[in-house]
Each structure stands twice: as C-alpha cells, then as structure tokens.
Design a protein around this motif. Structure first.
Motif, PDB file in Angstrom:
ATOM      1  N   ARG A   1       0.796  -1.226   0.000  1.00  0.00           N
ATOM      2  CA  ARG A   1       0.000   0.000   0.000  1.00  0.00           C
ATOM      3  C   ARG A   1       0.834   1.284   0.000  1.00  0.00           C
ATOM      4  O   ARG A   1       0.292   2.360   0.191  1.00  0.00           O
ATOM      5  CB  ARG A   1      -0.916   0.017   1.219  1.00  0.00           C
ATOM      6  N   ARG A   2       2.116   1.153  -0.206  1.00  0.00           N
ATOM      7  CA  ARG A   2       2.968   2.342  -0.213  1.00  0.00           C
ATOM      8  C   ARG A   2       2.533   3.274  -1.343  1.00  0.00           C
ATOM      9  O   ARG A   2       2.179   2.829  -2.428  1.00  0.00           O
ATOM     10  CB  ARG A   2       4.429   1.909  -0.392  1.00  0.00           C
ATOM     11  N   ARG A   3       2.592   4.594  -1.086  1.00  0.00           N
ATOM     12  CA  ARG A   3       2.102   5.558  -2.066  1.00  0.00           C
ATOM     13  C   ARG A   3       3.152   6.553  -2.540  1.00  0.00           C
ATOM     14  O   ARG A   3       2.969   7.185  -3.570  1.00  0.00           O
ATOM     15  CB  ARG A   3       0.929   6.330  -1.461  1.00  0.00           C
ATOM     16  N   TYR A   4       4.212   6.726  -1.763  1.00  0.00           N
ATOM     17  CA  TYR A   4       5.176   7.787  -2.074  1.00  0.00           C
ATOM     18  C   TYR A   4       6.581   7.230  -2.277  1.00  0.00           C
ATOM     19  O   TYR A   4       6.988   6.297  -1.589  1.00  0.00           O
ATOM     20  CB  TYR A   4       5.208   8.819  -0.935  1.00  0.00           C
ATOM     21  N   CYS A   5       7.330   7.854  -3.184  1.00  0.00           N
ATOM     22  CA  CYS A   5       8.703   7.403  -3.425  1.00  0.00           C
ATOM     23  C   CYS A   5       9.582   7.671  -2.209  1.00  0.00           C
ATOM     24  O   CYS A   5      10.445   6.875  -1.887  1.00  0.00           O
ATOM     25  CB  CYS A   5       9.272   8.055  -4.692  1.00  0.00           C
TER      26      CYS A   5
END
Length: 179
Positions: free
Chosen positions: A149-153
């Motif tokens: 569910r990671r969304r950001y670099c």
C-alpha cells in the motif's frame, strides 16, 4: 537501487540533477555499498549511467509484464556472468552478481538492477512498480511492503508534504473579526 537511480533525475528532483559529475556518482555508489576499490567513476561512466537511468525508468513505467521481464533480463545479460549468494561480514546471505572483468560501471549497475527487477516481478508482480502519489513529484518506487500500500517514493518527504497540505486545507481560516 533501480528507483534510487531513477529518482536522481532532474525530472524528479526540484534541486536539479543529482548526478552532475563523477564525484556525485561515486557518492551514490558508496551510499549503496557499490563503491569499487579498483576505479573511480569517469565522465564516460557518468554518461553511461545517466543513459541507464532512462532505460530503467522506461522499464519501471512499462505496463507489460513480458516486456519488463525481457528488458530486465537484457540488463542482466549486459555483463552478468551469474548471480549467486555469499555471506556478508555479519554472516547473512546477500546477492552477489559476478560480472565480466571488462564490464563498464554502467553495465555492472545494469546487472544488479536487472536482477532486482526480475526478483520483484517474480515475487510481487509488475503492479508494485509505481509512480509517487504526490502531485508535486515525478518519482518512482518499487513497493516491497508486505501490504503493498505504499504511495510515495520518499514517504518522509513526499508523504509528509501531502499530509501537511491536507492538514492545512482542513484547518479553519483565522483572522475573522477580533478584539
């Protein structure tokens, strides 16, 4: 490694090119424990690594799993003799990729990145190659989190900026009326 290299691009970093010279490339390699005792990166190495960066971004952006597998495999074949495991100083197993003695620095990086991308493709799927969800960022990342569910670099930077902006947008405006 793949996304760290891609995210050094001026297209991603508002600070501009993060690999402007061979010394910056040497620092990047050292940060990833890839510094070579035998040679210092040259301007030719830098040019080849910058070209590799564009190739890797194209692989990460591809939506065709077969294409990803083919292109990551091509990276491995550039200079790879074969991947294997060996123990690090702490006794833990880590990947060790043997490359041809005449391999360029960019080809050595290509092999490492290719092996990593193939491993992610096999274990997690192409869906884990993602663009940063921050509207102010053009970065990419490979989501290796368990939940996926990671969304950001860069969660500490991009995620924090979005959270701060959302918080400010929810706050009631002040300065109305007064004493």
């Amino acid at each position: 490694m793949a996304t760290d290299l891609v995210n050094t691009s001026p297209e991603v970093q508002s600070a501009g090119e993060m690999l402007p010279d061979p010394a910056a490339l040497a620092r990047f390699l050292a940060e990833h424990d890839l510094h070579s005792d035998s040679r210092t990166p040259s301007h030719d190495d830098l040019g080849q690594v910058l070209a590799l960066r564009q190739e890797v971004r194209a692989i990460l952006e591809s939506t065709d799993e077969d294409h990803v597998a083919e292109q990551a495999g091509a990276l491995v074949r550039r200079a790879g003799v074969g991947p294997g495991l060996h123990r690090d100083a702490g006794g833990r197993w880590e990947w060790h990729v043997v490359t041809a003695p005449e391999a360029s620095l960019a080809d050595e990086l290509a092999v490492l990145i290719g092996v990593g991308l193939l491993a992610v493709l096999r274990t997690l799927s192409r869906d884990r190659f993602r663009h940063c969800a921050s509207p102010a960022c053009n970065g990419m990342f490979v989501d290796t989190s368990r939940a996926g569910r990671r969304r950001y670099c860069m969660p500490d930077l991009c995620g924090n900026r979005v959270n701060v902006a959302n918080h400010r947008a929810r706050r009631p405006t002040s300065g109305q009326g007064g004493s």
